[in-house]
Design a protein around this motif. Sequence first.
Motif, PDB file in Angstrom:
ATOM      1  N   ARG A 160      77.179   9.225   6.563  1.00 36.91           N
ATOM      2  CA  ARG A 160      76.236  10.180   5.994  1.00 36.91           C
ATOM      3  C   ARG A 160      75.886  11.261   7.022  1.00 36.91           C
ATOM      4  NH1 ARG A 160      74.690   7.936   1.199  1.00 36.91           N
ATOM      5  NH2 ARG A 160      74.449   5.657   1.132  1.00 36.91           N
ATOM      6  N   HIS A 163      78.676  13.589   7.125  1.00 34.45           N
ATOM      7  CA  HIS A 163      78.640  14.393   5.903  1.00 34.45           C
ATOM      8  C   HIS A 163      77.689  15.576   6.090  1.00 34.45           C
ATOM      9  CE1 HIS A 163      77.993  15.564   1.707  1.00 34.45           C
ATOM     10  NE2 HIS A 163      78.999  14.780   1.345  1.00 34.45           N
ATOM     11  N   GLU A 164      76.544  15.339   6.726  1.00 38.57           N
ATOM     12  CA  GLU A 164      75.577  16.411   6.980  1.00 38.57           C
ATOM     13  C   GLU A 164      76.184  17.490   7.876  1.00 38.57           C
ATOM     14  OE1 GLU A 164      72.099  14.602   8.600  1.00 38.57           O
ATOM     15  OE2 GLU A 164      71.551  13.573   6.728  1.00 38.57           O
ATOM     16  N   CYS A 166      79.358  18.218   8.048  1.00 35.33           N
ATOM     17  CA  CYS A 166      80.319  18.939   7.199  1.00 35.33           C
ATOM     18  C   CYS A 166      79.589  19.944   6.305  1.00 35.33           C
ATOM     19  CB  CYS A 166      81.109  17.958   6.345  1.00 35.33           C
ATOM     20  SG  CYS A 166      82.210  16.878   7.273  1.00 35.33           S
ATOM     21  N   ASP A 167      78.421  19.554   5.790  1.00 38.56           N
ATOM     22  CA  ASP A 167      77.644  20.458   4.946  1.00 38.56           C
ATOM     23  C   ASP A 167      77.202  21.690   5.736  1.00 38.56           C
ATOM     24  OD1 ASP A 167      77.903  18.794   2.781  1.00 38.56           O
ATOM     25  OD2 ASP A 167      75.932  17.848   3.020  1.00 38.56           O
ATOM     26  N   THR A 174      86.275  17.638   3.634  1.00 33.12           N
ATOM     27  CA  THR A 174      85.947  16.448   4.415  1.00 33.12           C
ATOM     28  C   THR A 174      84.737  15.741   3.816  1.00 33.12           C
ATOM     29  OG1 THR A 174      86.794  17.507   6.427  1.00 33.12           O
ATOM     30  CG2 THR A 174      85.424  15.554   6.724  1.00 33.12           C
ATOM     31  N   ALA A 175      83.754  16.521   3.374  1.00 32.41           N
ATOM     32  CA  ALA A 175      82.563  15.935   2.761  1.00 32.41           C
ATOM     33  C   ALA A 175      82.934  15.131   1.516  1.00 32.41           C
ATOM     34  CB  ALA A 175      81.560  17.028   2.407  1.00 32.41           C
ATOM     35  N   SER A 176      83.848  15.665   0.720  1.00 32.47           N
ATOM     36  CA  SER A 176      84.280  14.961  -0.493  1.00 32.47           C
ATOM     37  C   SER A 176      84.969  13.647  -0.157  1.00 32.47           C
ATOM     38  CB  SER A 176      85.228  15.856  -1.292  1.00 32.47           C
ATOM     39  OG  SER A 176      85.699  15.182  -2.446  1.00 32.47           O
ATOM     40  N   GLU A 179      82.462  11.044   0.867  1.00 35.37           N
ATOM     41  CA  GLU A 179      81.739  10.458  -0.267  1.00 35.37           C
ATOM     42  C   GLU A 179      82.498   9.270  -0.846  1.00 35.37           C
ATOM     43  OE1 GLU A 179      81.169  13.820  -2.794  1.00 35.37           O
ATOM     44  OE2 GLU A 179      79.776  14.788  -1.387  1.00 35.37           O
TER      45      GLU A 179
END
Length: 204
Positions: A160, A163-164, A166-167, A174-176, A179
């Motif tokens: 997670r 993921h942040e 990547c956002d 990469t975020a996808s 997930e």
Amino acid sequence: MARSTKAAPAVRTSRGRAAEPKSAQPKTAAADARVRVTAERLNTPSDLSPEASKEIAEGLTVLLSDFLALYLKTKNFHWHISGPHFRDYHLLLDEQAAQILAVTDDVAERARKIGGTTLRSLGQASQKARIVDNNADYVDPLDMLAELRDDNKVTTSRMRELHELCDEHNDVATASMLEEWIDQAEERTWFLYEASRRGDNTGH
């Protein structure tokens, strides 16, 4: 025969000043140029900024190290599980290990796609991994499941965080992928939690 550990003797120049041994001399301009050329050959074109590519690729490489450590730990417990529920636990851990191993290539290749590099050795992986090994001669089966449950849970939390990152850099691909890997880790955590529960008199 034991090797000598003595330092290489200094070499005297024509002016009497001691020169540094060859191994201690700084890299030449030609050597620096070769390093730059090699790096450029691995620099896959990307519309992400160089900073974003570097940060995300490094995050993926650490995640890959965690996955490899978690894979081997899961296989370790798969090989050494015992007791009346041997078959169920043995198969569960084998399935989970296979799922973890299956994503490792995707993690590494994603780092390369965005212009970064990834792991080159097990030694490098062991330095970066945050999963703690368990080398005990014997571990109770329920303790094995509980330990892997916690390892998968903390790995989810770290994904997670990546993921942040990547956002922040608008790296939606990469975020996808993260997930999907988070969903898989949550499922592993769920199965390990249920399997490690000590049932009451009703069997629940």
